[in-house]
Design a protein around this motif. Structure first.
Motif, PDB file in Angstrom:
ATOM      1  N   LYS A  82       0.840  -1.199   0.000  1.00 33.35           N
ATOM      2  CA  LYS A  82       0.000   0.000   0.000  1.00 33.35           C
ATOM      3  C   LYS A  82       0.876   1.251   0.000  1.00 33.35           C
ATOM      4  CE  LYS A  82      -3.549   2.242   2.890  1.00 33.35           C
ATOM      5  NZ  LYS A  82      -2.787   3.471   3.207  1.00 33.35           N
ATOM      6  N   LEU A  83       0.452   2.253  -0.771  1.00 35.00           N
ATOM      7  CA  LEU A  83       1.136   3.535  -0.762  1.00 35.00           C
ATOM      8  C   LEU A  83       0.780   4.311   0.509  1.00 35.00           C
ATOM      9  CD1 LEU A  83       0.914   5.035  -4.368  1.00 35.00           C
ATOM     10  CD2 LEU A  83       2.979   4.755  -3.011  1.00 35.00           C
ATOM     11  N   VAL A  88       0.788   9.902  -0.937  1.00 31.61           N
ATOM     12  CA  VAL A  88      -0.296  10.081  -1.906  1.00 31.61           C
ATOM     13  C   VAL A  88      -0.792  11.525  -1.896  1.00 31.61           C
ATOM     14  CG1 VAL A  88      -2.630   9.383  -2.563  1.00 31.61           C
ATOM     15  CG2 VAL A  88      -1.006   7.675  -1.729  1.00 31.61           C
ATOM     16  N   CYS A 147      -2.403   1.733  -4.455  1.00 30.69           N
ATOM     17  CA  CYS A 147      -1.061   1.193  -4.665  1.00 30.69           C
ATOM     18  C   CYS A 147      -0.345   1.820  -5.857  1.00 30.69           C
ATOM     19  CB  CYS A 147      -1.097  -0.318  -4.807  1.00 30.69           C
ATOM     20  SG  CYS A 147      -2.498  -0.989  -5.699  1.00 30.69           S
ATOM     21  N   LYS A 148      -1.044   2.576  -6.688  1.00 27.46           N
ATOM     22  CA  LYS A 148      -0.390   3.322  -7.754  1.00 27.46           C
ATOM     23  C   LYS A 148      -1.292   4.451  -8.197  1.00 27.46           C
ATOM     24  CE  LYS A 148      -0.286   1.549 -12.047  1.00 27.46           C
ATOM     25  NZ  LYS A 148      -1.422   1.932 -12.902  1.00 27.46           N
ATOM     26  N   LYS A 168      10.494   9.174  -6.184  1.00 26.75           N
ATOM     27  CA  LYS A 168       9.552   8.216  -5.597  1.00 26.75           C
ATOM     28  C   LYS A 168       8.902   7.287  -6.614  1.00 26.75           C
ATOM     29  CE  LYS A 168       8.197  11.120  -1.662  1.00 26.75           C
ATOM     30  NZ  LYS A 168       8.991  12.298  -2.018  1.00 26.75           N
ATOM     31  N   PHE A 169       8.786   7.721  -7.869  1.00 26.44           N
ATOM     32  CA  PHE A 169       8.016   6.962  -8.845  1.00 26.44           C
ATOM     33  C   PHE A 169       8.779   6.739 -10.140  1.00 26.44           C
ATOM     34  CE2 PHE A 169       4.839   9.193  -6.266  1.00 26.44           C
ATOM     35  CZ  PHE A 169       3.955   8.171  -5.950  1.00 26.44           C
ATOM     36  N   PRO A 183       5.419   3.175  -7.868  1.00 26.90           N
ATOM     37  CA  PRO A 183       6.478   3.362  -6.874  1.00 26.90           C
ATOM     38  C   PRO A 183       7.768   2.663  -7.284  1.00 26.90           C
ATOM     39  CG  PRO A 183       4.403   2.912  -5.787  1.00 26.90           C
ATOM     40  CD  PRO A 183       4.167   2.703  -7.254  1.00 26.90           C
TER      41      PRO A 183
END
Length: 261
Positions: A82-83, A88, A147-148, A168-169, A183
């Motif tokens: 989980k982000l 987020v 999650c994305k 981060k991504f 991520p």
């Protein structure tokens, strides 16, 4: 051929842009499983957006979703990352500052603010297909289970936006109007590795079927890479075998060529 683990992208691989699936694709996957091979969906879509009955009724041993952020096997979740909602929130604010329109992708819900996508074809499509499983970002602020992130980037200077997100991504740019934000450290390829660890299989015993840029890590990781005839031109350069298009029995053709059925 000895038993393999097969990983199938969805969009442009199993079905076309109208979500139409060739009968031959269904038959090929079912027959491959009868022959002892295992079949997994391996998608950029999060679990909340993998809900089409015609797709799921084909029959799969498991699902790798959200570019490797979640893995299921025999209807059991074996991995989920989980982000963090602080990340987020900061990301939503940052992408909006650059003019992007975010969609948060989760296990049970997709999150988007309807006013940002008013009159938008893709936004309307999501709301039709997901119904009550799509909710507004602002109505669930800070309570997301995601999650994305994906974004509509129409008219956005992505070079400027990328500089603030690169730490981060991984940004997967599909077109001037669509980007996926995964991520760092995760991909469809890491999902394949997780599945192999679970099943005690060598990654060399895997075959990946894909067509687009978010399939690149999957195709590079798998023991053998199949790219659809309708696939992206660069992605085709990564293929061990380029099959026919999704609408011209591409999965069936590849499975026959490789001796899976």
């Amino acid at each position: 051929m000895q038993d393999k683990i097969l990983f199938f992208d969805i969009d442009g691989t199993i079905w076309n842009e109208k979500n139409e699936i060739c009968d031959s694709t269904i038959e090929a996957i079912r027959l491959a499983r009868k022959k002892g091979h295992k079949a997994f969906l391996c998608s950029g879509r999060s679990k909340a957006y993998i809900n089409n009955p015609a797709l799921l009724d084909i029959g799969f041993d498991g699902i790798v979703s959200a570019c490797g952020m979640m893995v299921e096997y025999q209807d059991e979740v074996i991995f989920f990352q989980k982000l963090d909602n602080d990340i987020v929130e900061a990301t939503i604010n940052e992408v909006r500052r650059h003019g992007c329109k975010p969609i948060l992708e989760g296990v049970d819900y997709l999150y988007m603010d309807y006013d940002e996508f008013e009159g938008d074809y893709y936004g309307d499509k999501l709301r039709r297909e997901l119904g009550q499983n799509i909710v507004q970002i602002k109505d669930t602020w800070g309570k997301w289970e995601t999650c994305k992130i994906s974004c509509d980037t129409t008219g956005v200077d992505m070079d400027a936006c990328r500089k603030t997100l690169d730490d981060k991504f991984e940004l997967i740019i599909h077109s001037p109007s669509v980007v996926e934000m995964v991520p760092k450290g995760y991909s469809k390829g890491t999902g394949i590795i997780k599945v192999c660890e679970l099943l005690g299989k060598d990654v060399r015993d895997t075959i990946a079927f894909g067509d687009s840029p978010n399939d690149i890590e999957m195709l590079k990781t798998a023991g053998l890479a199949v790219v659809m005839g309708n696939g992206d031109s660069y992605v085709k350069t990564l293929a061990d075998y380029v099959t026919t298009s999704v609408e011209k029995d591409g999965i069936w053709t590849a499975c026959r060529y490789l001796g899976l059925i």
